[in-house]
Motif scaffolding. Structure first.
Motif, PDB file in Angstrom:
ATOM      1  N   UNK B  84       0.822  -1.222   0.000  1.00 38.17           N
ATOM      2  CA  UNK B  84       0.000   0.000   0.000  1.00 38.17           C
ATOM      3  C   UNK B  84       0.843   1.253   0.000  1.00 38.17           C
ATOM      4  N   UNK B  85       2.041   1.155   0.544  1.00 40.30           N
ATOM      5  CA  UNK B  85       2.825   2.385   0.657  1.00 40.30           C
ATOM      6  C   UNK B  85       3.207   2.939  -0.717  1.00 40.30           C
ATOM      7  N   UNK B  86       3.085   2.099  -1.729  1.00 40.29           N
ATOM      8  CA  UNK B  86       3.362   2.590  -3.073  1.00 40.29           C
ATOM      9  C   UNK B  86       2.104   3.150  -3.722  1.00 40.29           C
ATOM     10  N   UNK B  87       0.957   2.907  -3.112  1.00 39.09           N
ATOM     11  CA  UNK B  87      -0.293   3.409  -3.694  1.00 39.09           C
ATOM     12  C   UNK B  87      -0.710   4.647  -2.913  1.00 39.09           C
ATOM     13  N   UNK B  88      -0.004   5.713  -3.168  1.00 40.56           N
ATOM     14  CA  UNK B  88      -0.193   6.922  -2.343  1.00 40.56           C
ATOM     15  C   UNK B  88      -1.552   7.542  -2.608  1.00 40.56           C
ATOM     16  N   UNK B  89      -1.974   7.520  -3.854  1.00 38.02           N
ATOM     17  CA  UNK B  89      -3.264   8.140  -4.162  1.00 38.02           C
ATOM     18  C   UNK B  89      -4.399   7.392  -3.472  1.00 38.02           C
ATOM     19  N   UNK B  90      -4.268   6.056  -3.435  1.00 38.73           N
ATOM     20  CA  UNK B  90      -5.298   5.231  -2.793  1.00 38.73           C
ATOM     21  C   UNK B  90      -5.361   5.531  -1.299  1.00 38.73           C
ATOM     22  N   UNK B  91      -4.189   5.602  -0.688  1.00 39.16           N
ATOM     23  CA  UNK B  91      -4.125   5.902   0.753  1.00 39.16           C
ATOM     24  C   UNK B  91      -4.677   7.291   1.029  1.00 39.16           C
ATOM     25  N   UNK B  92      -4.314   8.229   0.157  1.00 43.79           N
ATOM     26  CA  UNK B  92      -4.807   9.599   0.348  1.00 43.79           C
ATOM     27  C   UNK B  92      -6.325   9.618   0.228  1.00 43.79           C
ATOM     28  N   UNK B  93      -6.842   8.820  -0.710  1.00 41.19           N
ATOM     29  CA  UNK B  93      -8.296   8.755  -0.878  1.00 41.19           C
ATOM     30  C   UNK B  93      -8.981   8.224   0.373  1.00 41.19           C
ATOM     31  N   UNK B  94      -8.387   7.196   0.966  1.00 37.62           N
ATOM     32  CA  UNK B  94      -8.991   6.613   2.182  1.00 37.62           C
ATOM     33  C   UNK B  94      -8.964   7.630   3.309  1.00 37.62           C
ATOM     34  N   UNK B  95      -7.851   8.343   3.416  1.00 38.45           N
ATOM     35  CA  UNK B  95      -7.729   9.327   4.508  1.00 38.45           C
ATOM     36  C   UNK B  95      -8.738  10.452   4.297  1.00 38.45           C
ATOM     37  N   UNK B  96      -8.876  10.899   3.061  1.00 37.15           N
ATOM     38  CA  UNK B  96      -9.824  11.984   2.776  1.00 37.15           C
ATOM     39  C   UNK B  96     -11.248  11.528   3.068  1.00 37.15           C
ATOM     40  N   UNK B  97     -11.555  10.290   2.691  1.00 38.88           N
ATOM     41  CA  UNK B  97     -12.904   9.768   2.939  1.00 38.88           C
ATOM     42  C   UNK B  97     -13.194   9.717   4.434  1.00 38.88           C
ATOM     43  N   UNK B  98     -12.206   9.202   5.198  1.00 41.38           N
ATOM     44  CA  UNK B  98     -12.388   9.119   6.649  1.00 41.38           C
ATOM     45  C   UNK B  98     -12.534  10.518   7.246  1.00 41.38           C
ATOM     46  N   UNK B  99     -11.746  11.458   6.699  1.00 43.86           N
ATOM     47  CA  UNK B  99     -11.817  12.833   7.192  1.00 43.86           C
ATOM     48  C   UNK B  99     -13.176  13.457   6.908  1.00 43.86           C
ATOM     49  N   UNK B 100     -13.692  13.205   5.701  1.00 44.06           N
ATOM     50  CA  UNK B 100     -15.005  13.761   5.333  1.00 44.06           C
ATOM     51  C   UNK B 100     -16.110  13.176   6.211  1.00 44.06           C
ATOM     52  N   UNK B 101     -15.965  11.883   6.464  1.00 47.47           N
ATOM     53  CA  UNK B 101     -16.966  11.205   7.312  1.00 47.47           C
ATOM     54  C   UNK B 101     -16.984  11.806   8.710  1.00 47.47           C
ATOM     55  N   UNK B 102     -15.774  12.046   9.206  1.00 46.25           N
ATOM     56  CA  UNK B 102     -15.677  12.636  10.552  1.00 46.25           C
ATOM     57  C   UNK B 102     -16.193  14.077  10.543  1.00 46.25           C
TER      58      UNK B 102
END
Lengths: 85, 408
Positions: B84-102
């Protein structure tokens, strides 16, 4: 009680548990033959064979073998020679 | 450490073994105590099986030159999470989604109001909005302030409960009873006519009953104006009815009273006039944050907002187009006539909203007091209103009986 303990400590004799499409053979010393229709293993004093369709060795660990597939028959064969471990 | 049977987390490798007598290789694994799984026979010279990543090096060593080992695949949670550490866009997407949810969970998306009877729901919502509770607001507001504001605004509300259920704010209202009965007493029961408000009696026209107060008297709320107790001179001599001195009737009549109403208004002595200077700045405001406003070059300006997006689901988003126009400000002294007209308009609105329909305004007086820049206007209205509500007379029968026994 004595008979039960004999089963637990008979490390050169095959011990088999069968349930539906799963078979567990304990004290497997050596695999003699392996194919999708037939598996033959050596348990020390005896050989155990299993016949069926699409046989797969699910796990082989610590002399215990898990076999899955459409089991049809199984049996034992005596050896003429001593166990080759 | 043996490979745990729950292989979800552990890193595993799927291998293909090619060579003569592949069963012998499995025998090597048995002798060395290696765990092998999912052994699938592909041909006489080919086997596919899965081993733990930890045992892979041993397997490679055991195979040596006799067998060819090739990696068919790898798996396991830890292995995939390393990738996953090579899939930065994917990780960023998950973080943004979690942030939006919060972020979305910080706002109130819906308000439900229950329990109101005489007050209407839009009015309650407007009142709560003034206190800071509205759809789209942050959850971190002072609910006690909202409750107090509702209590101040509506006398009929006796209890307010506000509870959060996720992003839903549930407002429960309980209305209290009226201080005086407004329902009419049944016609066959005796009653008095009492004042429901304080005032000076102007006229009393009793149809039934006897007047209890004179014209011009000041009465307070609750004072009997037309009495349902009528004195009686009994002519039934020598009978039980001889000692009856009073009778009871269902009082009725029209009562008018002069009620003074006092209001106070405040005005500034100068009106501010804004004249456009012709310069504008357009900007966009996100959730009421306008960054351009903070860097505004104009000393005086007029701002207009146009809603583009205003939603609370799935998260709070308010996008507005903002036009900031430079204005020049000038003051104009308000003439007394203009001031008076403004106040009269307000008085008219007040009378329409707060006083009964049949109210007559007898007299109006305005008193202007200026202190520095503020003009205080004291208004006294003399109104003529109908007062009087029916109040049932409760007759104490035991006393009447005892009076009869004493006489006998």
């Amino acid at each position: 009680m004595k008979t039960e303990l004999m089963f637990d400590f008979a490390v050169n004799m095959p011990r088999i548990v069968i349930s539906g499409e799963l078979m567990i053979i304990d004290y497997v010393k050596r695999i003699v033959m392996y194919s999708p229709d037939r598996i033959v293993v050596h348990n020390g004093r005896r050989y155990t064979w299993v016949e069926g369709k699409n046989l797969v060795i699910k796990e082989l660990k610590d002399e215990r073998m898990l076999i899955t597939g459409a089991l049809e028959q199984f049996g034992f064969l005596e050896t003429l020679y001593t166990a080759d471990t | 450490m043996p490979w745990n049977s729950s292989g979800f987390l552990k890193h595993y490798i799927q291998l293909i073994l090619e060579g003569k007598d592949p069963e012998n290789f499995l025998n090597f694994c048995i002798r060395r105590g290696l765990c092998v799984r999912e052994v699938i026979y592909e041909s006489d010279r080919k086997l596919r099986f899965t081993v733990s990543a930890r045992d892979y090096s041993k397997i490679k060593k055991m195979a040596g030159n006799r067998y060819k080992i090739s990696v068919a695949g790898q798996g396991g949670f830890w292995y995939r999470s390393k990738g996953m550490r090579y899939k930065k866009a994917f990780l960023a997407g998950i973080i943004i989604f979690a942030g939006l949810l919060y972020y979305q969970s910080l706002f109130i998306s819906e308000i439900q109001v229950d329990g109101y009877e005489s007050v209407n729901e839009p009015a309650i919502r407007n009142t709560m909005k003034e206190a800071g509770l509205y759809e789209g607001c942050r959850k971190k507001i002072d609910l006690n302030k909202v409750k107090l504001h509702l209590y101040d605004e509506y006398d009929v509300i006796s209890w307010v409960g506000i509870k959060y259920e996720g992003n839903l704010a549930r407002v429960s209202i309980a209305e209290g009873g009226q201080p005086y009965k407004t329902e009419d007493v049944e016609d066959n029961k005796p009653c008095n006519i009492v004042a429901d408000r304080d005032g000076y009696i102007d006229s009393i026209i009793p149809r039934e009953g006897m007047r209890a107060v004179e014209d011009g008297t000041f009465v307070k709320a609750g004072t009997v104006i037309i009495s349902g107790t009528v004195p009686l001179e009994s002519t039934a001599y020598g009978t039980e009815g001889e000692n009856v001195k009073e009778s009871y009737v269902h009082a009725s009549g029209t009562v008018k009273a002069r009620i003074p109403v006092r209001l106070t208004y405040y005005r500034t002595s100068y009106d501010t006039i804004k004249t456009s200077a012709g310069r504008k700045i357009w900007s966009i405001s996100v959730n009421d944050h306008d960054f351009i406003q903070q860097l505004l070059p104009y000393k005086t300006s007029s701002v207009k907002h146009v809603d583009i997006i205003n939603t609370v689901r799935p998260f709070r988003l308010k996008l507005q187009l903002v036009c900031t126009e430079k204005v020049t400000v000038s003051k104009k002294k308000i003439s007394e006539k203009e001031l008076k007209n403004q106040v009269l308009n307000q008085i008219h609105e007040y009378v329409e909203e707060n006083l009964p329909e049949d109210t007559e305004i007898l007299n109006k007086s305005l008193n202007f007091v200026q202190e520095k820049n503020i003009i205080t206007i004291g208004v006294t209205l003399e109104t003529l209103q109908q007062i009087g509500i029916e109040e049932e007379i409760i007759i104490d029968k035991s006393n009447r009986k005892s009076e009869k026994d004493d006489d006998q």
